[in-house]
Write an enzyme that holds these catalytic residues in place. Structure first.
Site, PDB file in Angstrom:
ATOM      1  N   SER A  14     -18.634 -11.661  11.826  1.00 28.08           N
ATOM      2  CA  SER A  14     -17.856 -10.691  10.865  1.00 28.08           C
ATOM      3  C   SER A  14     -16.551 -10.580  11.256  1.00 28.08           C
ATOM      4  O   SER A  14     -15.845 -11.663  11.539  1.00 28.08           O
ATOM      5  CB  SER A  14     -18.846  -9.324  10.638  1.00 28.08           C
ATOM      6  OG  SER A  14     -18.263  -8.827   9.560  1.00 28.08           O
ATOM      7  N   ASP A  27     -24.448 -13.308   1.130  1.00 27.25           N
ATOM      8  CA  ASP A  27     -23.283 -12.768   1.906  1.00 27.25           C
ATOM      9  C   ASP A  27     -21.980 -13.147   1.085  1.00 27.25           C
ATOM     10  O   ASP A  27     -21.808 -14.134   0.718  1.00 27.25           O
ATOM     11  CB  ASP A  27     -23.167 -13.308   3.180  1.00 27.25           C
ATOM     12  CG  ASP A  27     -21.950 -12.728   4.049  1.00 27.25           C
ATOM     13  OD1 ASP A  27     -21.457 -11.662   3.599  1.00 27.25           O
ATOM     14  OD2 ASP A  27     -21.659 -13.192   5.073  1.00 27.25           O
ATOM     15  N   HIS A  87     -25.390 -10.411   5.028  1.00 28.99           N
ATOM     16  CA  HIS A  87     -24.370  -9.999   6.108  1.00 28.99           C
ATOM     17  C   HIS A  87     -25.103  -9.036   7.046  1.00 28.99           C
ATOM     18  O   HIS A  87     -25.390  -8.017   6.683  1.00 28.99           O
ATOM     19  CB  HIS A  87     -23.141  -9.415   5.463  1.00 28.99           C
ATOM     20  CG  HIS A  87     -21.978  -9.448   6.432  1.00 28.99           C
ATOM     21  ND1 HIS A  87     -21.044 -10.348   6.269  1.00 28.99           N
ATOM     22  CD2 HIS A  87     -21.595  -8.522   7.000  1.00 28.99           C
ATOM     23  CE1 HIS A  87     -19.975 -10.097   7.296  1.00 28.99           C
ATOM     24  NE2 HIS A  87     -20.343  -8.764   7.630  1.00 28.99           N
TER      25      HIS A  87
END
Length: 422
Positions: A208, A362, A392
């Site tokens: 991320s 995601d 995610h």
């Protein structure tokens, strides 16, 4: 009720304040109201595709997240503390254990806090090394939160892993996260042998926002011929562009827990210390000047996404007209520092071998697919794993238990296999 000003609260320390005042527990009525509100909010807004295999489990996690954010919003409106402080407090409640097969030590690398994980088993030669940059939108996340992941990779890949505890925004203004992680990386590369690591076998890993940091550092190190070259970088559902938030994955997964499209942009603006009220115009693309739209559409374009990823359908969206004042407020979104995809070819060509993980459910899926194409077009060796059931943050849900997701284990196993194959 005790109400503190932000100045007084900061002098006391938000986490300490919350620990002292929540130690006796939260009233049952308040928890019940938050719980019911979270369920209603989730069922009204979330859209989980029927192909997703564990919808109820994901919803429960999302309910908890909504409750925490809701409690934070209440505390902030009452002047007790920031919403962010509540989220960090809850994150810090997670307890993890050190793996007995590893030595661990908390150190400072050029003033940056790190935790070094080293296998206890002897090895004739030097091991590979890895620097891990945790996710959390640059706003939350700690070394402790990622300890299970660090344990797993260090143990099963038989490497020396350095988890970097970079400073979080807004206390540490952007782009200090980059400079801190770069400083820790340079220190490790210069002193790798002191930790039994071959300096030519150092890997960067980030998920991320941490993947965004890893991509930046990999680029920055191409300017340092005085340092050993990186062996590889591992990017896990990384945030890699701030130009177009209307790509297929952003539209298909706009209301997929646990990261809604609108929240991703809101968190990004908070990370950059910008006004979250700019979110809607940024989502519409009003921050992108016409000349940059023309320049970058060869790299950031839905036409570059393989057709098989458009099977779930998506409503094509044309970027809204440019608003010059907005671009002046958020220029960082279109700078290659933040948006690795927008780096020029001569820089991309110098990047190390890259392992990319994308997840079907995601919003950032297409960031990673587009970056994969950019690397391949520039001749960089790429290995790629696409998690068909991933979403995610799923890598943090790989431990056996109530919130276990097989996709998290699958991703960790692929990372370990990649590292071992180098």
């Amino acid at each position: 009720m005790v109400v503190l000003t932000y100045k007084a609260l900061n002098s006391l320390g938000p986490t300490m304040y919350l620990r002292d005042h929540l130690s006796s527990g939260i009233p049952t009525t308040v928890l019940l109201c938050l719980f019911l509100w979270a369920i209603c909010y989730d069922f009204i807004w979330s859209r989980i595709p029927p192909e997703f295999e564990h919808p109820l489990k994901l919803r429960v996690i999302h309910w908890i997240l909504i409750m925490v954010l809701g409690a934070g919003r209440i505390c902030e409106s009452l002047g007790i503390c920031r919403q962010l402080d509540v989220v960090r407090y809850v994150v810090d409640l997670k307890k993890t254990k050190l793996d007995p097969s590893l030595f661990t030590k908390d150190l400072l690398f050029d003033g940056i806090p790190v935790r070094v994980y080293q296998p206890k088993a002897p090895l004739a030669g030097r091991r590979k090394g890895m620097l891990l940059f945790h996710g959390g939108a640059g706003l939350i996340g700690t070394i402790d939160l990622y300890q299970d992941i660090s344990n797993n990779i260090a143990k099963n890949a038989d490497i020396v892993l350095v988890s970097v505890g970079y400073g979080l925004s807004p206390e540490h203004p952007y782009p200090s996260q980059y400079t801190q992680c770069l400083a820790a990386t340079v220190h490790f590369l210069k002193n790798a042998e002191d930790y039994g690591v071959d300096p030519s076998q150092v890997i960067l890993l980030g998920d991320s926002a941490g993947g965004n940091i890893a991509a930046f550092i990999a680029k920055k190190l191409t300017e340092r011929p005085d340092l050993p070259k990186l062996r590889a970088q591992v990017l896990i559902y990384a945030c890699l562009q701030g130009l177009d938030f209307n790509l297929p994955s952003y539209m298909q997964n706009a209301w997929m827990p646990i990261l809604y499209r609108e929240n991703a942009v809101k968190f990004g603006l908070q990370y950059l210390r910008k006004d979250p009220a700019l979110r809607d115009d940024v989502l519409r693309g009003c921050h992108v000047p016409e000349d940059l739209r023309l320049k970058y559409r060869k790299w950031v374009n839905a036409n570059n996404i393989p057709e098989k990823f458009k099977g779930r359908g998506y409503p094509p969206v044309t970027l809204a007209p440019h608003k010059p004042p907005l671009h002046e407020q958020v220029p960082e979104l279109l700078q290659a520092t933040y948006s690795a995809i927008l780096s020029e070819d001569h820089i991309i060509k110098q990047l190390p071998e890259t392992f990319i993980v994308s997840c079907e459910y995601d919003i950032l899926r297409d960031d990673n697919l587009l970056f994969k194409k950019r690397l391949e077009d520039c001749g960089v060796k790429v290995r790629w794993f696409h998690s068909e059931q991933g979403f995610h943050g799923v890598m943090n849900l790989a431990n056996p238990g109530l919130f276990y997701f097989p996709a998290g284990v699958e991703i960790l196993d692929c990372i370990i296999d990649f590292v071992k194959s180098l």
